[in-house]
Scaffold this motif. Structure first.
Motif, PDB file in Angstrom:
ATOM      1  N   VAL A   1       2.770  -7.560  -1.198  1.00  0.00           N
ATOM      2  CA  VAL A   1       1.520  -7.766  -0.949  1.00  0.00           C
ATOM      3  C   VAL A   1       0.985  -6.353   0.056  1.00  0.00           C
ATOM      4  CG1 VAL A   1      -0.343  -8.889   1.045  1.00  0.00           C
ATOM      5  CG2 VAL A   1       1.061 -10.018  -0.923  1.00  0.00           C
ATOM      6  N   LEU A   2       0.384  -5.650   0.595  1.00  0.00           N
ATOM      7  CA  LEU A   2      -0.366  -4.260   1.418  1.00  0.00           C
ATOM      8  C   LEU A   2      -1.229  -4.763   2.236  1.00  0.00           C
ATOM      9  CD1 LEU A   2       0.035  -1.825  -1.444  1.00  0.00           C
ATOM     10  CD2 LEU A   2       1.477  -2.468  -0.294  1.00  0.00           C
ATOM     11  N   LYS A   3      -0.783  -4.251   3.193  1.00  0.00           N
ATOM     12  CA  LYS A   3      -1.860  -4.044   4.353  1.00  0.00           C
ATOM     13  C   LYS A   3      -1.955  -3.640   5.699  1.00  0.00           C
ATOM     14  CE  LYS A   3       0.937  -7.496   6.747  1.00  0.00           C
ATOM     15  NZ  LYS A   3       1.198  -8.968   7.689  1.00  0.00           N
ATOM     16  N   TYR A   4      -2.679  -2.763   6.028  1.00  0.00           N
ATOM     17  CA  TYR A   4      -2.780  -2.519   7.565  1.00  0.00           C
ATOM     18  C   TYR A   4      -3.384  -2.847   8.882  1.00  0.00           C
ATOM     19  CZ  TYR A   4      -4.832   1.601  10.260  1.00  0.00           C
ATOM     20  OH  TYR A   4      -5.167   2.644  11.444  1.00  0.00           O
ATOM     21  N   VAL A   5      -1.791  -2.465   9.494  1.00  0.00           N
ATOM     22  CA  VAL A   5      -2.001  -2.991  10.917  1.00  0.00           C
ATOM     23  C   VAL A   5      -2.487  -2.104  12.537  1.00  0.00           C
ATOM     24  CG1 VAL A   5      -0.923  -4.009  12.603  1.00  0.00           C
ATOM     25  CG2 VAL A   5      -0.472  -4.558  10.383  1.00  0.00           C
TER      26      VAL A   5
ATOM     27  N   ILE B   1      -4.612  -1.256 -12.486  1.00  0.00           N
ATOM     28  CA  ILE B   1      -2.695  -2.093 -11.410  1.00  0.00           C
ATOM     29  C   ILE B   1      -2.219  -2.803 -10.964  1.00  0.00           C
ATOM     30  CG2 ILE B   1      -3.036  -1.506  -8.644  1.00  0.00           C
ATOM     31  CD1 ILE B   1      -5.904  -0.971  -8.637  1.00  0.00           C
ATOM     32  N   PRO B   2      -0.584  -2.463 -11.699  1.00  0.00           N
ATOM     33  CA  PRO B   2      -0.206  -3.217 -11.094  1.00  0.00           C
ATOM     34  C   PRO B   2       0.321  -4.504  -9.869  1.00  0.00           C
ATOM     35  CG  PRO B   2       0.865  -1.206 -11.201  1.00  0.00           C
ATOM     36  CD  PRO B   2      -0.736  -0.647 -11.373  1.00  0.00           C
ATOM     37  N   ASP B   3       1.013  -6.319 -10.588  1.00  0.00           N
ATOM     38  CA  ASP B   3       0.989  -6.704  -9.382  1.00  0.00           C
ATOM     39  C   ASP B   3       2.170  -5.411  -8.335  1.00  0.00           C
ATOM     40  OD1 ASP B   3      -0.383  -8.448 -10.445  1.00  0.00           O
ATOM     41  OD2 ASP B   3       1.084  -9.356 -11.728  1.00  0.00           O
ATOM     42  N   GLY B   4       2.459  -6.238  -7.300  1.00  0.00           N
ATOM     43  CA  GLY B   4       3.238  -5.795  -6.621  1.00  0.00           C
ATOM     44  C   GLY B   4       3.742  -6.377  -4.998  1.00  0.00           C
TER      45      GLY B   4
ATOM     46  N   MET C   1       1.856   0.511   5.601  1.00  0.00           N
ATOM     47  CA  MET C   1       2.556   0.288   4.372  1.00  0.00           C
ATOM     48  C   MET C   1       2.867   1.757   3.554  1.00  0.00           C
ATOM     49  SD  MET C   1       2.835  -3.536   3.979  1.00  0.00           S
ATOM     50  CE  MET C   1       3.391  -3.973   3.221  1.00  0.00           C
ATOM     51  N   ASP C   2       3.698   2.111   2.149  1.00  0.00           N
ATOM     52  CA  ASP C   2       4.558   2.650   1.434  1.00  0.00           C
ATOM     53  C   ASP C   2       3.750   2.188   0.435  1.00  0.00           C
ATOM     54  OD1 ASP C   2       5.261   5.023   0.219  1.00  0.00           O
ATOM     55  OD2 ASP C   2       4.522   5.979   1.581  1.00  0.00           O
ATOM     56  N   ASP C   3       3.355   2.349  -0.917  1.00  0.00           N
ATOM     57  CA  ASP C   3       3.608   1.864  -2.455  1.00  0.00           C
ATOM     58  C   ASP C   3       2.916   3.039  -3.344  1.00  0.00           C
ATOM     59  OD1 ASP C   3       2.386  -0.083  -4.693  1.00  0.00           O
ATOM     60  OD2 ASP C   3       3.778  -0.830  -3.340  1.00  0.00           O
ATOM     61  N   PRO C   4       3.453   3.410  -4.758  1.00  0.00           N
ATOM     62  CA  PRO C   4       3.842   3.969  -4.737  1.00  0.00           C
ATOM     63  C   PRO C   4       2.157   3.611  -6.157  1.00  0.00           C
ATOM     64  CG  PRO C   4       4.806   2.597  -5.841  1.00  0.00           C
ATOM     65  CD  PRO C   4       5.498   2.131  -4.500  1.00  0.00           C
ATOM     66  N   ARG C   5       1.518   2.617  -5.893  1.00  0.00           N
ATOM     67  CA  ARG C   5       0.593   1.845  -6.589  1.00  0.00           C
ATOM     68  C   ARG C   5      -0.730   2.917  -5.806  1.00  0.00           C
ATOM     69  NH1 ARG C   5       0.544  -4.163  -6.244  1.00  0.00           N
ATOM     70  NH2 ARG C   5       1.231  -3.643  -4.468  1.00  0.00           N
ATOM     71  N   VAL C   6      -0.516   3.243  -4.551  1.00  0.00           N
ATOM     72  CA  VAL C   6      -1.811   3.354  -3.455  1.00  0.00           C
ATOM     73  C   VAL C   6      -2.796   4.454  -4.438  1.00  0.00           C
ATOM     74  CG1 VAL C   6      -1.894   4.270  -1.304  1.00  0.00           C
ATOM     75  CG2 VAL C   6      -0.748   2.271  -1.751  1.00  0.00           C
TER      76      VAL C   6
ATOM     77  N   ASN D   1      -7.115  12.636  -0.319  1.00  0.00           N
ATOM     78  CA  ASN D   1      -5.600  12.910  -0.060  1.00  0.00           C
ATOM     79  C   ASN D   1      -5.372  11.809  -1.667  1.00  0.00           C
ATOM     80  OD1 ASN D   1      -5.448  14.296   2.334  1.00  0.00           O
ATOM     81  ND2 ASN D   1      -5.614  12.108   3.478  1.00  0.00           N
ATOM     82  N   ALA D   2      -5.142  12.361  -2.631  1.00  0.00           N
ATOM     83  CA  ALA D   2      -5.703  11.475  -3.376  1.00  0.00           C
ATOM     84  C   ALA D   2      -4.196  11.010  -4.262  1.00  0.00           C
ATOM     85  CB  ALA D   2      -6.454  12.174  -5.163  1.00  0.00           C
ATOM     86  N   ASP D   3      -3.710  11.746  -3.571  1.00  0.00           N
ATOM     87  CA  ASP D   3      -1.490  11.772  -4.097  1.00  0.00           C
ATOM     88  C   ASP D   3      -1.335  10.548  -3.272  1.00  0.00           C
ATOM     89  OD1 ASP D   3      -2.550  12.285  -6.485  1.00  0.00           O
ATOM     90  OD2 ASP D   3      -2.022  14.589  -6.029  1.00  0.00           O
ATOM     91  N   ASP D   4      -1.985  10.492  -1.780  1.00  0.00           N
ATOM     92  CA  ASP D   4      -1.451   9.890  -1.276  1.00  0.00           C
ATOM     93  C   ASP D   4      -0.519   8.869  -0.979  1.00  0.00           C
ATOM     94  OD1 ASP D   4      -0.935   8.949   1.771  1.00  0.00           O
ATOM     95  OD2 ASP D   4      -2.164   9.367   2.734  1.00  0.00           O
ATOM     96  N   THR D   5       0.222   8.313  -0.995  1.00  0.00           N
ATOM     97  CA  THR D   5       0.860   6.873  -1.108  1.00  0.00           C
ATOM     98  C   THR D   5       0.841   5.439   0.174  1.00  0.00           C
ATOM     99  OG1 THR D   5       2.989   7.047  -0.531  1.00  0.00           O
ATOM    100  CG2 THR D   5       3.077   7.479  -2.895  1.00  0.00           C
TER     101      THR D   5
END
Length: 743
Positions: free
Chosen positions: A345-349, A340-343, A361-366, A378-382
């Motif tokens: 910080v992802l978090k969920y509130v 997984i590439p760096d990017g 949050m939305d990110d192409p690495r998800v 939902n394997a393709d969900d970002t």
């Protein structure tokens, strides 16, 4: 005018007598004429059957008949009845027309039997009307006994197979009758399957009218989920029943699923590899599956999946590892191969308090993160939603990171680290080793009590009724030739104030070379050196505080000549890694250990550590257990602790590395083959010693000559006829110098 009414009675009697006579004569003539028309074969058959002799009875007279009260019914005399019976052959339908005489009550006497009287109570013979008692003349074909028919071919029993399944059953019968069937790798599996299907007229068990049965669906579900038990689903292929549209294809799929089911049950119970593939110092009692029993159990079960799953180890520690494996795989064993590439910080509130909506949050690495964490939905969900955040939190907890659920730089590095995959491999090989252990670890007579010692964790536990009773630290064998063996045996007794009989390996490898350098070394160590008349050497250490075995030895006779014992070197228990012995296991608190075991086997004796210590002295004392206690020596580098956390220990003997390599370079069924290893040498050593070595006086420890006890007998006690345990599943070979005895 003559009184015709009164004279008519005599005339009637004459007519009736003549009619009876003519009827009897006609019957006899009919029988004779019937016989005249029979074939020679029929006459021969009748001649072979015993027949009653004909009665020579004179013609009836008027005195043989008597009118009843109404003057209209006659009674046939006994003689006439005899004539009628004699005339009817066995098997003739007319025989049923002759009624047996009706007997009177119990007080009826032969003298009371007479013809009908006006009183019914005096009747001895029931009245017989002429038109009922005397059969009418019948055509010869009807009167004759049926001719014997030629023997017919036995009629084949009707098949119990439903018509829709009969073509598949016929194909199964054909497959088993041929010699080209290669579906089953083992003769025992094929023989059991053939007997199973033959008993059901070869009706398929996995399909009905071409559709899968509930039993088949359960078996397929279990085989497809084999990975959850650390097994490889590819080893148990499931045929494509949907594509099987012909009887040939359905029969082939039927047998393939049967073979996969038998393979799964065998490997789930006994393991994918035999323990001898790993090392020669492993010895567990084998418990192979019976293919006939597997077929019967699974195909008759209400839940075939659960029944097939029951062939996996039932122990709690195994099931806990199974849960941890599922967690580890759900946190990082996805199909994504690239890191997984760096990017950012992802978090969920989540939505709470004054925040009416959650923050996602939305990110192409998800999508790659979902795959890595094993999230298939939902394997393709970002979106970095609540489910992804929870999976990240579980992963952080498993690798000792703060479980925040936030995908930061440290978490990304941990996800990309191969350490996680090594944990999965470690759990899998430990699950595999559980399959080698006995299904029942304890003794039922004493509350399923047993001892379990984990070498990499350096701990010993006493278990009873599923609960830990007591635990202590232990010192185990050094890596290499002094490694503590893995085994399951029973502890039969303990010895207080034991004599240390030095194993041959130590005599050869350590003490004989030491004597060449210093002839007084054994004397200074408090050891006794004795030599028999045949030149064999024995070295021992008398009981005492300085004895290498300490004050107590715990005996469970085994072919590796190891045991558990006390030690004067108490300082070693303070170390984290405690692999220092020659193979035996040193116990930190032997007096407590002894009292715990004695209280389990003798609950009314109230053993205490103080009572055990009160027996310390200079003479050996054996305390035998009324019920032996099973002892299980294991190698658990991965286990779940009391807090539910997965613990990983150092692979001190390299067992994990060997097993992982074998599984990843699997040679299929070769891993189940038994490998023979060199066995321990029980011969007493002999050798040249310096001339100035001091030998102890003959103290009776070592009777001279070859008739003395072997080292095995001397070590574990018992009668002179005691023999070392025979190896299970392998043959004996000539011993080599590699030994497993220890102090």
């Amino acid at each position: 005018m003559r009184n015709c009414v009164n004279g008519r009675g005599g005339y009637d009697r004459v007519l009736m007598a003549v009619a009876a006579f003519l009827t009897i004569s006609a019957s006899q003539a009919l029988a004779q004429s019937d016989g005249a028309h029979k074939s020679a074969a029929e006459l021969a058959i009748e001649a072979a059957v015993p027949m009653p002799e004909p009665a020579n009875v004179p013609p009836p007279t008027a005195g043989d008949f008597k009118l009843d009260n109404a003057g209209t019914t006659a009674s046939i005399s006994d003689a006439a009845k005899s004539d009628i019976k004699a005339d009817i052959k066995p098997g003739d339908d007319r025989a049923t027309d002759i009624k047996a005489p009706e007997t009177k009550a119990a007080d009826t006497k032969p003298a009371d039997i007479k013809t009908q009287d006006s009183k019914p109570s005096d009747m001895a013979t029931a009245p017989v009307k002429p038109d009922a008692a005397i059969p009418a003349a019948a055509p010869p074909a009807a009167a004759a006994a049926p001719a014997a028919e030629p023997a017919k071919e036995p009629v084949k029993a009707a098949s119990n197979v439903p018509p829709a399944d009969q073509p598949v059953a016929d194909k199964l019968r054909e497959l088993f009758s041929g010699k080209t069937l290669r579906t089953f790798d083992r003769k025992a599996d094929r023989a059991a399957a053939e007997k199973f299907y033959a008993a059901r007229d070869y009706a398929p068990v996995w399909t009905q009218a071409g559709g899968l049965t509930a039993t088949a669906k359960g078996v397929i579900a279990r085989l497809s989920d084999a990975a959850s038990d650390g097994l490889n689903p590819a080893d148990y292929p499931v045929p494509d029943f949907a594509a099987a549209t012909t009887p040939d294809a359905l029969a082939d799929a039927e047998l393939k699923l049967t073979a996969s089911m038998l393979d799964y049950a065998r490997q789930a119970q006994s393991g994918r590899m035999h323990f001898s593939q790993v090392s020669g110092d492993i010895q567990y009692p084998e418990h192979p599956t019976d293919p006939a029993e597997v077929l019967a159990n699974v195909t008759t079960a209400k839940d075939a999946s659960a029944t097939l799953d029951s062939y996996n180890p039932p122990q709690k520690l195994y099931k806990e590892l199974r849960k941890k494996l599922a967690e580890l795989r759900g946190q990082g064993d996805g199909p994504a191969a690239s890191p997984i590439p760096d990017g950012q910080v992802l978090k969920y509130v989540p939505a709470r308090g004054k925040k009416p909506a959650e923050e996602v949050m939305d990110d192409p690495r998800v999508p790659q993160l979902r795959a890595k964490l094993g999230i298939s939905e939902n394997a393709d969900d970002t979106r970095y939603d609540a489910r992804v955040a929870e999976a990240v939190r579980r992963f952080q907890d498993s690798v000792d990171l703060k479980p925040t659920g936030v995908l930061d730089e440290r978490t990304v590095r941990a996800l990309n680290s191969p350490k996680h995959d090594r944990q999965i491999d470690t759990v899998i090989v430990n699950m595999e080793r559980w399959r080698w252990l006995p299904r029942d670890l304890g003794a039922p007579a004493i509350g399923d009590a047993y001892v379990i010692l984990n070498i990499p964790d350096y701990t010993l536990k006493v278990m009873q009724r599923g609960q830990q009773v007591w635990t202590t630290r232990v010192v185990t064998g050094k890596p290499g030739i002094h490694a503590t063996p893995l085994l399951s045996e029973t502890m039969k007794f303990i010895t207080v104030n034991p004599t240390w009989n030095v194993p041959p390996s130590i005599i050869y490898n350590e003490y004989l070379p030491a004597l060449q350098q210093d002839p007084t070394v054994l004397e200074r160590m408090g050891l006794r050196l004795e030599r028999g008349s045949d030149g064999q050497i024995h070295i021992s250490q008398p009981p005492g505080e300085a004895n290498a075995l300490g004050r107590i030895r715990f005996n469970f006779p085994n072919k590796f000549l190891v045991y558990q014992h006390d030690t004067p070197d108490k300082y070693l228990f303070a170390k984290e890694e405690r692999a220092f012995s020659h193979g035996c296991m040193r116990v930190q608190n032997p007096d407590q250990y002894a009292s715990v075991l004695l209280n389990i086997t003798e609950p009314n004796e109230r053993w205490t550590p103080e009572r055990v210590r009160g027996m310390y002295g200079s003479s050996e004392i054996d305390l035998k257990f009324p019920t032996p206690i099973p002892v299980n020596i294991t190698y658990q580098t991965a286990f779940v602790d009391d807090a539910g956390k997965l613990q990983i220990r150092k692979d001190v003997y390299g067992r994990d590395a060997t097993m992982i390599a074998l599984l990843k370079n699997a040679r299929g069924k070769d891993l189940e083959q038994v490998i023979a290893h060199a066995q321990p040498n029980y011969v007493r050593p002999a050798g040249n010693l310096p001339s100035n070595v001091n030998f102890a006086s003959n103290s009776g420890y070592y009777p001279p000559g070859p008739s003395g006890p072997s080292f095995f007998e001397r070590l574990f006690g018992g009668p002179p006829a005691l023999q070392p345990p025979a190896p299970i599943g392998r043959r004996w070979q000539q011993p080599q110098q590699r030994q497993f005895y220890a102090r």
